[in-house]
Design an enzyme around this catalytic site. Sequence first.
Site, mmCIF file in Angstrom:
data_model
loop_
_atom_site.group_PDB
_atom_site.id
_atom_site.type_symbol
_atom_site.label_atom_id
_atom_site.label_comp_id
_atom_site.label_asym_id
_atom_site.label_seq_id
_atom_site.Cartn_x
_atom_site.Cartn_y
_atom_site.Cartn_z
ATOM 1 N N ARG A 189 8.441 4.865 1.677
ATOM 2 C CA ARG A 189 9.170 5.432 2.819
ATOM 3 C C ARG A 189 9.627 6.876 2.561
ATOM 4 O O ARG A 189 10.016 7.553 3.497
ATOM 5 C CB ARG A 189 10.358 4.546 3.208
ATOM 6 C CG ARG A 189 9.914 3.249 3.882
ATOM 7 C CD ARG A 189 11.062 2.486 4.514
ATOM 8 N NE ARG A 189 10.596 1.397 5.341
ATOM 9 C CZ ARG A 189 10.475 0.120 4.962
ATOM 10 N NH1 ARG A 189 10.786 -0.213 3.712
ATOM 11 N NH2 ARG A 189 10.029 -0.799 5.799
ATOM 12 N N HIS A 230 4.448 1.803 -7.994
ATOM 13 C CA HIS A 230 3.464 0.708 -7.963
ATOM 14 C C HIS A 230 2.556 0.778 -9.198
ATOM 15 O O HIS A 230 2.269 -0.243 -9.823
ATOM 16 C CB HIS A 230 2.554 0.831 -6.737
ATOM 17 C CG HIS A 230 3.252 0.696 -5.423
ATOM 18 N ND1 HIS A 230 3.349 1.739 -4.531
ATOM 19 C CD2 HIS A 230 3.856 -0.371 -4.823
ATOM 20 C CE1 HIS A 230 3.985 1.330 -3.437
ATOM 21 N NE2 HIS A 230 4.320 0.059 -3.592
ATOM 22 N N GLN A 243 12.239 -3.166 -9.700
ATOM 23 C CA GLN A 243 13.691 -3.347 -9.580
ATOM 24 C C GLN A 243 14.259 -2.548 -8.412
ATOM 25 O O GLN A 243 15.366 -2.797 -7.967
ATOM 26 C CB GLN A 243 14.375 -2.900 -10.877
ATOM 27 C CG GLN A 243 15.850 -3.292 -10.927
ATOM 28 C CD GLN A 243 16.662 -2.439 -11.861
ATOM 29 O OE1 GLN A 243 16.171 -2.062 -12.923
ATOM 30 N NE2 GLN A 243 17.895 -2.144 -11.492
ATOM 31 N N GLY A 259 0.812 -1.219 0.000
ATOM 32 C CA GLY A 259 0.000 0.000 0.000
ATOM 33 C C GLY A 259 0.838 1.258 0.000
ATOM 34 O O GLY A 259 2.023 1.225 -0.362
#
Length: 382
Positions: free
Chosen positions: A187, A37, A148, A31
Amino acid sequence: MEVIKTIRDMQAMSRGFRLEGRSIGFVPTMGALHEGHLSLIRRARDECDVTVVSIFVNPTQFGPQEDFDRYPRDPEGDLKKLRPIGVDVVFMPEVQEMYPHGASITVDVGDIGRILCGKSRPGHFNGVATVVTKLFNIVMPDRAYFGQKDFQQSVIIKRLVRDLDFDIDIVVCPIVREPNGLAMSSRNLYLSDEERQAATILYKALKFGEEQITSNGIRDAVKVKREMERMIASEPLARIDYVEIVDTEELLPVDTIKGPVALCVAVWIGNTRLIDNMVIDTSGRTGTEPASGSQRDDINLKHPGVKSIGGFIEERLGGFMKKIKRLESFDLYNIVISEVEKSIISMVLRETKGNQLRASKLLGINRNTLRSKIKKLGIKIR
Ligand code: PAF
């Protein structure tokens, strides 16, 4: 878009897709979705009949002192991002649903999980491999997509699939970066403006390392690594966890750079640990996947002097265009694409003597996709 919370419902849904002969593309995530994503999800959507995304912050891949509790969570925001891009199913289980008995039997990835990130995050990759194994058994995908950015993770997942015989193609997609080079990561949300600026040092060091190897021809890996370390250390907010130049299979440090290598960095910026990498081969190509051997390099559909496939098609359709331009509308695109599809699939199937598994590998498409195309295009296998 269906949102599914239980393992039973997800398995039932996937079984249904498989019975209908539809290929399943799967993107596992934790998430806090960002453009990285979304690029994986778009690729799955373009390559598979059905796209499943999972959102699950997996506790077993976090160490006791790590950021499991404060890991960014935004389920509503995530669903909003997924709706417009054509995702079919979102699997969002609770921790209790995934680990009702704790994690009693787990996957051990061995030594490859103890190097690089595994050194400072003991048990992390066993946690990843365990949850990915569970997710593969729940979603039953034909293809699964990983970024990657987590290079070590992608190598370990490929090994997991190979060693535990999952019939799943692993697709590793390129890193998506901010305009300033910072690799996208959930992050990054932890970073202050000042730290975000400081974090660009990871990419700068990778680009510098790349230049040393490809433009300056340096093959001494220790020298390149030292200079990258020196560069990162010059950023006051940065603290190095590791800088390594490794081979792309075993992820072991190399002394001399020959063949494909990965430059891998993990750096603390304030209280946030960031990772990044770059795969380089000594011919200067950088990218997602290391070249998989000389065999592949020899095969070039764009040989000088040989007419391109596009050239053939244009030549063949030239006269035809004159005829159809008088018409209001015509189904040219679909007619040409299905003719081309039919002929390449038939040709490859003839070559593999009807072996669909081998044919799907040569075509670079999923076995289920191949099966449904054979049916749809009425291809006869002799
Ligand atoms: O890369 C991630 O986000 C996670 O490690 C994964 C693969 C979803 C497993 O929890």
